[in-house]
Design a protein around this motif. Structure first.
Motif, PDB file in Angstrom:
ATOM      1  N   TYR A 150       0.848  -1.188   0.000  1.00 51.06           N
ATOM      2  CA  TYR A 150       0.000   0.000   0.000  1.00 51.06           C
ATOM      3  C   TYR A 150       0.885   1.240   0.000  1.00 51.06           C
ATOM      4  N   GLY A 151       0.623   2.139  -0.926  1.00 50.14           N
ATOM      5  CA  GLY A 151       1.435   3.340  -1.028  1.00 50.14           C
ATOM      6  C   GLY A 151       0.610   4.604  -1.073  1.00 50.14           C
ATOM      7  N   ALA A 152       1.209   5.684  -0.556  1.00 44.45           N
ATOM      8  CA  ALA A 152       0.591   7.013  -0.643  1.00 44.45           C
ATOM      9  C   ALA A 152       1.723   8.009  -0.908  1.00 44.45           C
ATOM     10  N   ARG A 153       1.321   9.252  -1.169  1.00 47.39           N
ATOM     11  CA  ARG A 153       2.346  10.269  -1.487  1.00 47.39           C
ATOM     12  C   ARG A 153       3.331  10.471  -0.346  1.00 47.39           C
ATOM     13  N   SER A 154       2.806  10.523   0.884  1.00 46.00           N
ATOM     14  CA  SER A 154       3.647  10.830   2.052  1.00 46.00           C
ATOM     15  C   SER A 154       3.034  10.110   3.255  1.00 46.00           C
ATOM     16  N   PRO A 155       3.768   9.999   4.379  1.00 46.20           N
ATOM     17  CA  PRO A 155       3.212   9.268   5.522  1.00 46.20           C
ATOM     18  C   PRO A 155       1.845   9.799   5.970  1.00 46.20           C
ATOM     19  N   TYR A 160      -5.992   5.024   7.315  1.00 46.07           N
ATOM     20  CA  TYR A 160      -6.104   3.979   8.351  1.00 46.07           C
ATOM     21  C   TYR A 160      -4.728   3.662   8.968  1.00 46.07           C
ATOM     22  N   ARG A 161      -3.976   4.726   9.303  1.00 43.88           N
ATOM     23  CA  ARG A 161      -2.592   4.529   9.747  1.00 43.88           C
ATOM     24  C   ARG A 161      -2.485   3.623  10.968  1.00 43.88           C
ATOM     25  N   GLU A 162      -3.379   3.833  11.953  1.00 40.20           N
ATOM     26  CA  GLU A 162      -3.272   3.014  13.177  1.00 40.20           C
ATOM     27  C   GLU A 162      -3.410   1.538  12.853  1.00 40.20           C
ATOM     28  N   GLU A 163      -4.383   1.222  11.989  1.00 39.69           N
ATOM     29  CA  GLU A 163      -4.593  -0.189  11.632  1.00 39.69           C
ATOM     30  C   GLU A 163      -3.405  -0.735  10.849  1.00 39.69           C
ATOM     31  N   LEU A 164      -2.888   0.081   9.932  1.00 35.59           N
ATOM     32  CA  LEU A 164      -1.747  -0.374   9.118  1.00 35.59           C
ATOM     33  C   LEU A 164      -0.600  -0.812  10.018  1.00 35.59           C
ATOM     34  N   PHE A 165      -0.320   0.031  11.040  1.00 32.86           N
ATOM     35  CA  PHE A 165       0.842  -0.259  11.882  1.00 32.86           C
ATOM     36  C   PHE A 165       0.540  -1.418  12.844  1.00 32.86           C
ATOM     37  N   GLU A 166      -0.725  -1.629  13.168  1.00 35.71           N
ATOM     38  CA  GLU A 166      -1.103  -2.826  13.951  1.00 35.71           C
ATOM     39  C   GLU A 166      -0.920  -4.088  13.100  1.00 35.71           C
ATOM     40  N   MET A 175       3.038  -6.917   5.518  1.00 30.42           N
ATOM     41  CA  MET A 175       2.725  -5.556   5.087  1.00 30.42           C
ATOM     42  C   MET A 175       3.942  -4.925   4.414  1.00 30.42           C
ATOM     43  N   HIS A 176       3.723  -4.262   3.273  1.00 26.43           N
ATOM     44  CA  HIS A 176       4.796  -3.545   2.578  1.00 26.43           C
ATOM     45  C   HIS A 176       4.257  -2.129   2.344  1.00 26.43           C
ATOM     46  N   ILE A 177       4.434  -1.290   3.353  1.00 32.59           N
ATOM     47  CA  ILE A 177       3.882   0.072   3.284  1.00 32.59           C
ATOM     48  C   ILE A 177       4.933   0.974   2.641  1.00 32.59           C
ATOM     49  N   THR A 178       4.474   1.842   1.737  1.00 34.10           N
ATOM     50  CA  THR A 178       5.449   2.711   1.075  1.00 34.10           C
ATOM     51  C   THR A 178       4.899   4.120   0.876  1.00 34.10           C
ATOM     52  N   VAL A 179       5.823   5.086   0.794  1.00 36.60           N
ATOM     53  CA  VAL A 179       5.430   6.454   0.410  1.00 36.60           C
ATOM     54  C   VAL A 179       6.321   6.869  -0.760  1.00 36.60           C
ATOM     55  N   ASP A 180       5.791   7.789  -1.595  1.00 37.75           N
ATOM     56  CA  ASP A 180       6.578   8.209  -2.760  1.00 37.75           C
ATOM     57  C   ASP A 180       7.918   8.769  -2.300  1.00 37.75           C
ATOM     58  N   SER A 181       7.849   9.624  -1.274  1.00 37.56           N
ATOM     59  CA  SER A 181       9.091  10.158  -0.706  1.00 37.56           C
ATOM     60  C   SER A 181       8.765  10.748   0.656  1.00 37.56           C
ATOM     61  N   THR A 182       9.780  10.885   1.506  1.00 37.53           N
ATOM     62  CA  THR A 182       9.574  11.499   2.816  1.00 37.53           C
ATOM     63  C   THR A 182      10.898  12.041   3.349  1.00 37.53           C
ATOM     64  N   ASP A 184      10.994  12.407   6.647  1.00 36.12           N
ATOM     65  CA  ASP A 184      10.874  11.998   8.055  1.00 36.12           C
ATOM     66  C   ASP A 184      11.997  11.004   8.414  1.00 36.12           C
ATOM     67  N   PRO A 185      12.912  11.395   9.298  1.00 35.90           N
ATOM     68  CA  PRO A 185      14.031  10.494   9.626  1.00 35.90           C
ATOM     69  C   PRO A 185      13.562   9.245  10.371  1.00 35.90           C
ATOM     70  N   ASN A 186      12.345   9.303  10.962  1.00 38.37           N
ATOM     71  CA  ASN A 186      11.844   8.140  11.717  1.00 38.37           C
ATOM     72  C   ASN A 186      11.038   7.161  10.852  1.00 38.37           C
ATOM     73  N   TRP A 187      10.871   7.472   9.566  1.00 37.27           N
ATOM     74  CA  TRP A 187      10.088   6.601   8.688  1.00 37.27           C
ATOM     75  C   TRP A 187      10.824   5.270   8.502  1.00 37.27           C
ATOM     76  N   LYS A 188      10.211   4.174   8.942  1.00 42.88           N
ATOM     77  CA  LYS A 188      10.951   2.911   8.892  1.00 42.88           C
ATOM     78  C   LYS A 188      10.390   1.921   7.877  1.00 42.88           C
ATOM     79  N   TYR A 189       9.508   2.420   6.993  1.00 44.89           N
ATOM     80  CA  TYR A 189       8.948   1.513   5.987  1.00 44.89           C
ATOM     81  C   TYR A 189       9.597   1.817   4.632  1.00 44.89           C
ATOM     82  N   HIS A 190       8.925   1.435   3.520  1.00 51.27           N
ATOM     83  CA  HIS A 190       9.558   1.633   2.211  1.00 51.27           C
ATOM     84  C   HIS A 190       9.390   3.070   1.706  1.00 51.27           C
ATOM     85  N   SER A 191      10.281   3.451   0.799  1.00 49.53           N
ATOM     86  CA  SER A 191      10.084   4.665  -0.009  1.00 49.53           C
ATOM     87  C   SER A 191      10.142   4.220  -1.453  1.00 49.53           C
ATOM     88  N   GLY A 192       9.249   4.737  -2.281  1.00 49.86           N
ATOM     89  CA  GLY A 192       9.241   4.351  -3.699  1.00 49.86           C
ATOM     90  C   GLY A 192       7.822   4.108  -4.146  1.00 49.86           C
TER      91      GLY A 192
END
Ligand SMILES: Cc1cc2nc3c(=O)[nH]c(=O)nc-3n(C[C@H](O)[C@H](O)[C@H](O)COP(=O)(O)OP(=O)(O)OC[C@H]3O[C@@H](n4cnc5c(N)ncnc54)[C@H](O)[C@@H]3O)c2cc1C
Ligand code: FES
Length: 281
Positions: A150-155, A160-166, A175-182, A184-192
């Protein structure tokens, strides 16, 4: 015979802002009459017409899951006349819901299969419904591996962020969560972008693996080659379309692709089925 154009009256129970730019809100509705809730028995993947008297009706995918009782939920992007009006409504306001409409993801066919869910942007609504359905304790054993890209432009634009992280913490779903770019230094999922994350993380297809894909046309267009490269055949790629609609029940012809009426024969089609229609989607 009941009038198919007559909506069930519902009350807005809660309204949640779903994304950081406030362009999406999730509305939870409760039926004014208990028997209407029973009649509105739906499957994950279906949609309904949200109806605001004097303003209009819009088709929206059902974001709640059939295993969640007592309410029905929709997540709506503010774009034009009806969606803007809905965004301005308040908890307690009364409006209508007509449905459930259309077909649904082929749950019988997906039993004992690996399921890969691929979503982009705010088209994740019926996919959320599907994931909640498959993870329900009564259903989880019916499916083999479940992967979600599941991807979105940014975090802040992920729904449904709470559910995604649960779900991320569970060991019965990948789960393979991604954002186009970020930044955020704490972002620990995918970028792309989604197609790239699919190519790198989705399981290779065997005859027991199916992909359900829902997102903006550009994402769908570029994800198809990634799936083909992973060995998915056209009948193993299942998609949900969002054509412009009016009646939602196959009467007006507004939503056709060739002979198929997206509101009635769809909105869920396999790529194999779509490839037999004129190239309009
Ligand atoms: C089966 C189905 C499921 C859908 N699920 C969702 C959902 O879960 N959440 C959600 O926010 N939206 C969803 N949509 C899209 C939603 O129906 C439209 O955004 C809505 O009808 C716009 O209504 P409006 O009166 O606010 O916009 P209008 O004033 O009619 O139009 C405003 C703008 O939106 C565009 N637009 C209108 N309808 C569509 C459409 N069907 N597809 C693409 N662009 C459109 C118009 O071209 C215009 O640019 C779904 C559509 C379908 C057919
Ligand atoms: S919206 Fe009327 S036929 Fe599909």
């Amino acid at each position: 015979m009941e009038n198919p154009y007559m909506p069930y009256p519902v009350r807005i129970d809660t309204i949640e802002i779903a994304t950081e730019d406030k362009s999406l809100k999730t509305f939870k509705f409760v039926f004014l009459n208990k028997e209407d809730e029973e009649k509105f028995s739906y499957h994950a993947g279906q949609f309904a017409e949200l109806s605001i008297p004097g303003v209009g009706e819009i088709p929206i995918g059902i974001a709640s899951s059939p295993v969640e009782k007592g309410f029905v939920k929709f997540t709506v992007f503010r774009t034009g006349v009806v969606t803007s009006h809905l965004h301005n409504m308040k908890v307690g306001d009364i409006m209508g819901i007509r449905g459930p409409l259309g077909n649904w993801y082929p749950w019988d066919k997906l039993e004992n299969k690996n399921v890969v869910i691929i979503g982009g942007g705010f088209a994740f609504t019926t996919l959320r419904s599907s994931i909640v359905y498959m993870l329900d304790p009564a259903n989880r054993s019916k499916f083999k591996n479940i992967d979600v890209v599941y991807g979105a432009r940014s975090p802040g634009m992920l729904l449904y962020r709470e559910e995604l992280f649960e779900w991320e913490k569970r060991d019965d779903i990948n789960m393979h969560i991604t954002v186009d770019s970020t930044n955020d230094p704490n972002w620990k999922y995918h970028s792309g972008f989604v197609p790239q994350i699919v190519e790198q993380n989705a399981p290779k297809a065997d005859e027991n693996t199916f992909a359900i894909i829902c997102g903006p046309p550009i994402m769908i267009k570029f994800t198809q080659p990634s799936l083909t490269q992973l060995g998915y055949k056209e009948h193993q790629i299942i998609m949900s379309l969002e054509n412009r609609m009016k009646c939602g029940i196959g009467m007006c012809g507004r939503c056709n692709i060739g002979k198929e009426l997206v509101c009635k024969d769809g909105p869920v089609f396999t790529l194999e089925e779509l490839n037999q229609t004129p190239k309009e989607y």
